[in-house]
Design an enzyme around this catalytic site. Structure first.
Site, PDB file in Angstrom:
ATOM      1  N   ARG A 276      -8.604   9.216   5.902  1.00 25.17           N
ATOM      2  CA  ARG A 276      -7.308   8.550   4.970  1.00 25.17           C
ATOM      3  C   ARG A 276      -5.889   9.902   5.920  1.00 25.17           C
ATOM      4  O   ARG A 276      -5.171   9.902   5.658  1.00 25.17           O
ATOM      5  CB  ARG A 276      -7.222   8.605   3.476  1.00 25.17           C
TER       6      ARG A 276
ATOM      7  N   SER B  26      -7.002   4.489  -4.992  1.00 26.93           N
ATOM      8  CA  SER B  26      -7.614   6.505  -5.380  1.00 26.93           C
ATOM      9  C   SER B  26      -6.387   7.163  -5.421  1.00 26.93           C
ATOM     10  O   SER B  26      -5.716   7.026  -4.672  1.00 26.93           O
ATOM     11  CB  SER B  26      -7.926   6.906  -4.061  1.00 26.93           C
TER      12      SER B  26
ATOM     13  N   GLU C 169      -4.242  11.373  -2.193  1.00 26.39           N
ATOM     14  CA  GLU C 169      -4.348  10.252  -1.245  1.00 26.39           C
ATOM     15  C   GLU C 169      -2.925   9.901  -1.148  1.00 26.39           C
ATOM     16  O   GLU C 169      -2.401   9.716  -0.576  1.00 26.39           O
ATOM     17  CB  GLU C 169      -4.790   9.488  -1.197  1.00 26.39           C
TER      18      GLU C 169
HETATM   19  P1  FAD Z   1       2.999   2.170   1.099  1.00 28.69           P
HETATM   20  O1  FAD Z   1       2.869   2.449   0.110  1.00 28.69           O
HETATM   21  O2  FAD Z   1       4.286   1.322   1.008  1.00 28.69           O
HETATM   22  O3  FAD Z   1       3.140   3.405   2.181  1.00 28.69           O
HETATM   23  C1  FAD Z   1       2.094   4.200   2.179  1.00 28.69           C
HETATM   24  C2  FAD Z   1       2.869   5.159   3.574  1.00 28.69           C
HETATM   25  O4  FAD Z   1       2.734   4.300   5.000  1.00 28.69           O
HETATM   26  C3  FAD Z   1       4.502   5.612   3.076  1.00 28.69           C
HETATM   27  O5  FAD Z   1       4.112   7.617   4.024  1.00 28.69           O
HETATM   28  C4  FAD Z   1       5.316   4.787   4.463  1.00 28.69           C
HETATM   29  O6  FAD Z   1       7.036   5.924   4.732  1.00 28.69           O
HETATM   30  C5  FAD Z   1       4.179   4.561   5.314  1.00 28.69           C
HETATM   31  N1  FAD Z   1       4.868   3.317   5.644  1.00 28.69           N
HETATM   32  C6  FAD Z   1       4.865   2.007   5.505  1.00 28.69           C
HETATM   33  N2  FAD Z   1       5.368   1.478   6.473  1.00 28.69           N
HETATM   34  C7  FAD Z   1       4.977   1.554   7.588  1.00 28.69           C
HETATM   35  C8  FAD Z   1       5.594   1.184   8.587  1.00 28.69           C
HETATM   36  N3  FAD Z   1       5.449   0.301   8.957  1.00 28.69           N
HETATM   37  N4  FAD Z   1       6.275   2.071   9.983  1.00 28.69           N
HETATM   38  C9  FAD Z   1       5.731   3.342   9.622  1.00 28.69           C
HETATM   39  N5  FAD Z   1       5.314   3.740   8.374  1.00 28.69           N
HETATM   40  C10 FAD Z   1       5.170   3.259   7.204  1.00 28.69           C
HETATM   41  N6  FAD Z   1      -6.186   2.433   0.720  1.00 28.69           N
HETATM   42  C11 FAD Z   1      -7.617   2.113   1.480  1.00 28.69           C
HETATM   43  O7  FAD Z   1      -7.350   2.960   2.663  1.00 28.69           O
HETATM   44  N7  FAD Z   1      -8.878   1.503   0.664  1.00 28.69           N
HETATM   45  C12 FAD Z   1      -8.781   0.849   0.045  1.00 28.69           C
HETATM   46  O8  FAD Z   1      -9.991   0.423  -0.669  1.00 28.69           O
HETATM   47  C13 FAD Z   1      -7.279   0.994  -0.712  1.00 28.69           C
HETATM   48  N8  FAD Z   1      -8.100   0.371  -1.755  1.00 28.69           N
HETATM   49  C14 FAD Z   1      -6.808   0.378  -3.150  1.00 28.69           C
HETATM   50  C15 FAD Z   1      -6.783  -0.541  -3.931  1.00 28.69           C
HETATM   51  C16 FAD Z   1      -5.916  -0.359  -4.634  1.00 28.69           C
HETATM   52  C17 FAD Z   1      -5.793  -1.445  -6.021  1.00 28.69           C
HETATM   53  C18 FAD Z   1      -4.290  -0.091  -4.229  1.00 28.69           C
HETATM   54  C19 FAD Z   1      -3.106  -0.339  -5.300  1.00 28.69           C
HETATM   55  C20 FAD Z   1      -4.341   0.830  -3.437  1.00 28.69           C
HETATM   56  C21 FAD Z   1      -5.282   0.613  -2.302  1.00 28.69           C
HETATM   57  N9  FAD Z   1      -5.177   1.524  -1.354  1.00 28.69           N
HETATM   58  C22 FAD Z   1      -6.489   1.718  -0.098  1.00 28.69           C
HETATM   59  C23 FAD Z   1      -3.642   2.191  -1.396  1.00 28.69           C
HETATM   60  C24 FAD Z   1      -3.568   1.141  -0.104  1.00 28.69           C
HETATM   61  O9  FAD Z   1      -3.598  -0.129  -0.605  1.00 28.69           O
HETATM   62  C25 FAD Z   1      -3.199   1.004   1.293  1.00 28.69           C
HETATM   63  O10 FAD Z   1      -2.517   2.782   2.047  1.00 28.69           O
HETATM   64  C26 FAD Z   1      -1.669   0.802   1.884  1.00 28.69           C
HETATM   65  O11 FAD Z   1      -2.264   0.625   3.199  1.00 28.69           O
HETATM   66  C27 FAD Z   1      -0.551   1.377   1.858  1.00 28.69           C
HETATM   67  O12 FAD Z   1       0.208  -0.141   1.881  1.00 28.69           O
HETATM   68  P2  FAD Z   1       1.345   0.099   1.862  1.00 28.69           P
HETATM   69  O13 FAD Z   1       1.848  -1.293   2.891  1.00 28.69           O
HETATM   70  O14 FAD Z   1       1.482  -0.553   0.329  1.00 28.69           O
HETATM   71  O15 FAD Z   1       2.090   1.087   2.002  1.00 28.69           O
HETATM   72  N1  EPU Z   2     -18.276   7.571  -8.994  1.00 29.83           N
HETATM   73  C1  EPU Z   2     -18.591   7.889  -9.951  1.00 29.83           C
HETATM   74  N2  EPU Z   2     -17.533   8.117 -11.291  1.00 29.83           N
HETATM   75  C2  EPU Z   2     -16.448   7.168 -11.129  1.00 29.83           C
HETATM   76  C3  EPU Z   2     -16.184   7.118  -9.534  1.00 29.83           C
HETATM   77  C4  EPU Z   2     -17.462   7.053  -8.786  1.00 29.83           C
HETATM   78  O1  EPU Z   2     -19.119   8.311 -10.828  1.00 29.83           O
HETATM   79  O2  EPU Z   2     -15.953   7.237 -11.596  1.00 29.83           O
HETATM   80  C5  EPU Z   2     -19.264   7.215  -7.636  1.00 29.83           C
HETATM   81  C6  EPU Z   2     -19.989   6.347  -7.991  1.00 29.83           C
HETATM   82  O3  EPU Z   2     -20.912   6.444  -8.760  1.00 29.83           O
HETATM   83  C7  EPU Z   2     -20.999   5.793  -6.330  1.00 29.83           C
HETATM   84  C8  EPU Z   2     -19.416   7.012  -5.754  1.00 29.83           C
HETATM   85  O4  EPU Z   2     -18.707   7.737  -6.608  1.00 29.83           O
HETATM   86  O5  EPU Z   2     -21.663   6.651  -6.160  1.00 29.83           O
HETATM   87  C9  EPU Z   2     -18.956   6.112  -4.872  1.00 29.83           C
HETATM   88  O6  EPU Z   2     -17.931   5.763  -5.282  1.00 29.83           O
HETATM   89  P1  EPU Z   2     -16.988   4.251  -4.818  1.00 29.83           P
HETATM   90  O7  EPU Z   2     -18.132   3.651  -3.886  1.00 29.83           O
HETATM   91  O8  EPU Z   2     -16.491   3.594  -5.855  1.00 29.83           O
HETATM   92  O9  EPU Z   2     -15.649   5.275  -3.995  1.00 29.83           O
HETATM   93  P2  EPU Z   2     -15.176   5.752  -3.876  1.00 29.83           P
HETATM   94  O10 EPU Z   2     -15.486   7.250  -3.088  1.00 29.83           O
HETATM   95  O11 EPU Z   2     -15.006   6.607  -5.333  1.00 29.83           O
HETATM   96  C10 EPU Z   2     -13.548   5.373  -1.931  1.00 29.83           C
HETATM   97  C11 EPU Z   2     -12.337   4.825  -1.464  1.00 29.83           C
HETATM   98  C12 EPU Z   2     -11.753   3.829  -2.237  1.00 29.83           C
HETATM   99  C13 EPU Z   2     -12.551   2.585  -1.024  1.00 29.83           C
HETATM  100  C14 EPU Z   2     -13.970   2.531  -1.895  1.00 29.83           C
HETATM  101  C15 EPU Z   2     -15.227   1.876  -1.042  1.00 29.83           C
HETATM  102  C16 EPU Z   2     -11.777   7.196  -1.495  1.00 29.83           C
HETATM  103  C17 EPU Z   2     -10.314   8.115  -1.702  1.00 29.83           C
HETATM  104  N3  EPU Z   2     -11.576   5.992  -1.417  1.00 29.83           N
HETATM  105  O12 EPU Z   2     -13.842   5.428  -3.489  1.00 29.83           O
HETATM  106  O13 EPU Z   2     -10.536   3.445  -1.310  1.00 29.83           O
HETATM  107  O14 EPU Z   2     -12.025   1.723  -1.839  1.00 29.83           O
HETATM  108  O15 EPU Z   2     -14.687   4.168  -1.418  1.00 29.83           O
HETATM  109  O16 EPU Z   2     -15.278   1.668   0.364  1.00 29.83           O
HETATM  110  O17 EPU Z   2     -11.913   7.301  -0.025  1.00 29.83           O
HETATM  111  C18 EPU Z   2      -8.368   4.113  -2.297  1.00 29.83           C
HETATM  112  O18 EPU Z   2      -8.607   4.572  -0.473  1.00 29.83           O
HETATM  113  O19 EPU Z   2      -7.399   3.735  -2.538  1.00 29.83           O
HETATM  114  C19 EPU Z   2      -9.623   3.308  -2.318  1.00 29.83           C
HETATM  115  C20 EPU Z   2      -9.950   2.794  -3.327  1.00 29.83           C
END
Ligand code: FAD
Ligand code: EPU
Length: 338
Positions: free
Chosen positions: A164, A238, A334
């Site tokens: 991240r 997250s 994050e």
């Molecule tokens: P923004 O939120 O608009 O910006 C994020 C950052 O990037 C800011 O600092 C911004 O200044 C910068 N930025 C954006 N565009 C540019 C550009 N073109 N040039 C330079 N800087 C820029 N993230 C994960 O890693 N894994 C996940 O599984 C995951 N699951 C998610 C699930 C949900 C439901 C939600 C809501 C979010 C999740 N995220 C996850 C977080 C998010 O989706 C990512 O961080 C994504 O890359 C953000 O994209 P955005 O376009 O919305 O960026």
């Molecule tokens: N867990 C709990 N309680 C909860 C949530 C999770 O006990 O309420 C335990 C689960 O049981 C599991 C472990 O935590 O054993 C991991 O959970 P999960 O697979 O849901 O993944 P996570 O570590 O909670 C991370 C990323 C997610 C990404 C998933 C899948 C971070 C901060 N988050 O979540 O990314 O989608 O793994 O790879 O690393 C995001 O960055 O926004 C995001 C959603």
């Protein structure tokens, strides 16, 4: 170039916070961007780059210029029998790029299905899910320094990707606007099925018979079962990063909770799930007014109504304090707090 003043960002952040930008500028393409950078006052206006707003929390109105670069376009720029290089403009939705690659059987980003946001933001925190991170398929990116107008290409090493993390989250935060990202994907079928939840959901399927569609659909199913859809409930995924701790601290926690999941990240470092820690502190499903800790995934903070950014931050701080008190672990955000 579209310029607006006192512009509401409510539709441009997935937490649904009603903050305003003093200046808001949408840049159509690179020419537009260069024209903007030529204007003398541009760098003085405290610029912030905004993608889809799915990883930001606005705690107040933004007293500067918000820049958006929604330019689209995906193309194959080079290929051989094993690999293909796919270039995407920063304004494409990340999940549209994933779909493009799945439809062509380009392997590598199927585990990153359904992550919200735009391609230009993907390198910022080196997006990751289900055992894969952007860095695993990243080739290079291109963009412009906002202060000098210099165009620059960044290799994988230049980006200093971490969990991240990248150079764009540190010293180049809001200093470099990413316009294009190039991925190197495999034409040969290979999957990363190392993530336990993915293995469990796939069940007994023979990996040799799996298709890229099945892997992507399974990832989507898991995500939809535990993450709230931002179109229905405001959230930013997250809210905190998973922390790393040493073996002594892990052993202390294991004494009380032998079931804790963890994985080794270094000689004496182990990553543990922040969601688990938050759940053990009693926050999972907890709601205070319009803000809550999601009932299916404690790592996600949700805005059930019209919560303000400062209120959301205060709720997040309560969670951090509880985890610090209960486990002596300081969670890092994050989400980018503005
Ligand atoms: P923004 O939120 O608009 O910006 C994020 C950052 O990037 C800011 O600092 C911004 O200044 C910068 N930025 C954006 N565009 C540019 C550009 N073109 N040039 C330079 N800087 C820029 N993230 C994960 O890693 N894994 C996940 O599984 C995951 N699951 C998610 C699930 C949900 C439901 C939600 C809501 C979010 C999740 N995220 C996850 C977080 C998010 O989706 C990512 O961080 C994504 O890359 C953000 O994209 P955005 O376009 O919305 O960026
Ligand atoms: N867990 C709990 N309680 C909860 C949530 C999770 O006990 O309420 C335990 C689960 O049981 C599991 C472990 O935590 O054993 C991991 O959970 P999960 O697979 O849901 O993944 P996570 O570590 O909670 C991370 C990323 C997610 C990404 C998933 C899948 C971070 C901060 N988050 O979540 O990314 O989608 O793994 O790879 O690393 C995001 O960055 O926004 C995001 C959603």
């Amino acid at each position: 170039m579209i310029i607006q003043e006192d512009f509401s960002l409510k539709q441009l952040n997935t937490l649904g916070v009603d903050a305003k930008a003093k200046h808001f500028i949408e840049l159509e393409d690179e020419n537009d961007l260069l024209e903007y950078l030529d204007s003398k006052e541009a760098p003085k206006r405290n610029p912030m780059i905004l993608g889809g707003g799915s990883n930001v929390l606005f705690t107040k109105n933004y007293d500067g210029t918000i820049l958006r670069y929604p330019a689209k376009g995906i193309k194959i720029i080079e290929e051989n029998s094993s690999y293909v290089f796919v270039e995407s403009s920063a304004g494409e939705l990340w999940d549209d790029l994933v779909t493009f690659c799945i439809e062509k059987n380009f392997y590598g980003i199927e585990n990153l299905s359904l992550i919200p946001g735009e391609v230009g933001a993907a390198p910022i925190q080196n997006i990751g899910a289900y055992g894969v991170e952007l860095k695993d398929v990243f080739d290079n990116l291109e963009g412009y320094f906002l202060d000098t107008k210099e165009k620059r290409k960044f290799s994988k090493t230049d980006c200093r990707f971490g969990y991240r993390d990248s150079i764009f989250k540190k010293e180049l935060k809001n200093k470099f606007l990413i316009t294009k990202v190039v991925l190197r994907l495999s034409k040969e079928k290979k999957f990363n099925l190392s993530y336990k939840a993915l293995q469990e959901q796939l069940g007994d399927i023979n990996p040799d018979k799996l298709t890229i569609y099945e892997v992507a659909a399974t990832v989507r199913e898991i995500r939809e079962s535990k993450l709230p859809d931002p179109k229905k409930i405001g959230n930013a995924g997250s809210f905190f990063k998973n922390p790393e701790i040493g073996s002594t601290q892990l052993a202390q926690i294991q004494k009380k909770y032998p079931d804790i999941t963890f994985y080794k990240t270094g000689d004496d470092s182990f990553k543990i799930p922040a969601g688990w820690l938050i759940e053990k502190c009693g926050y999972k499903g907890k709601r205070i007014g319009n803000i809550g800790c999601y009932e299916k995934q404690a790592l996600v903070i949700v805005n059930y109504g019209n919560a303000g950014g400062e209120e959301i931050r205060a709720f997040a701080e309560k969670i951090r304090n509880a985890v610090n008190y209960g486990f002596n672990i300081k969670l890092d955000y994050e989400v980018s707090i503005i």
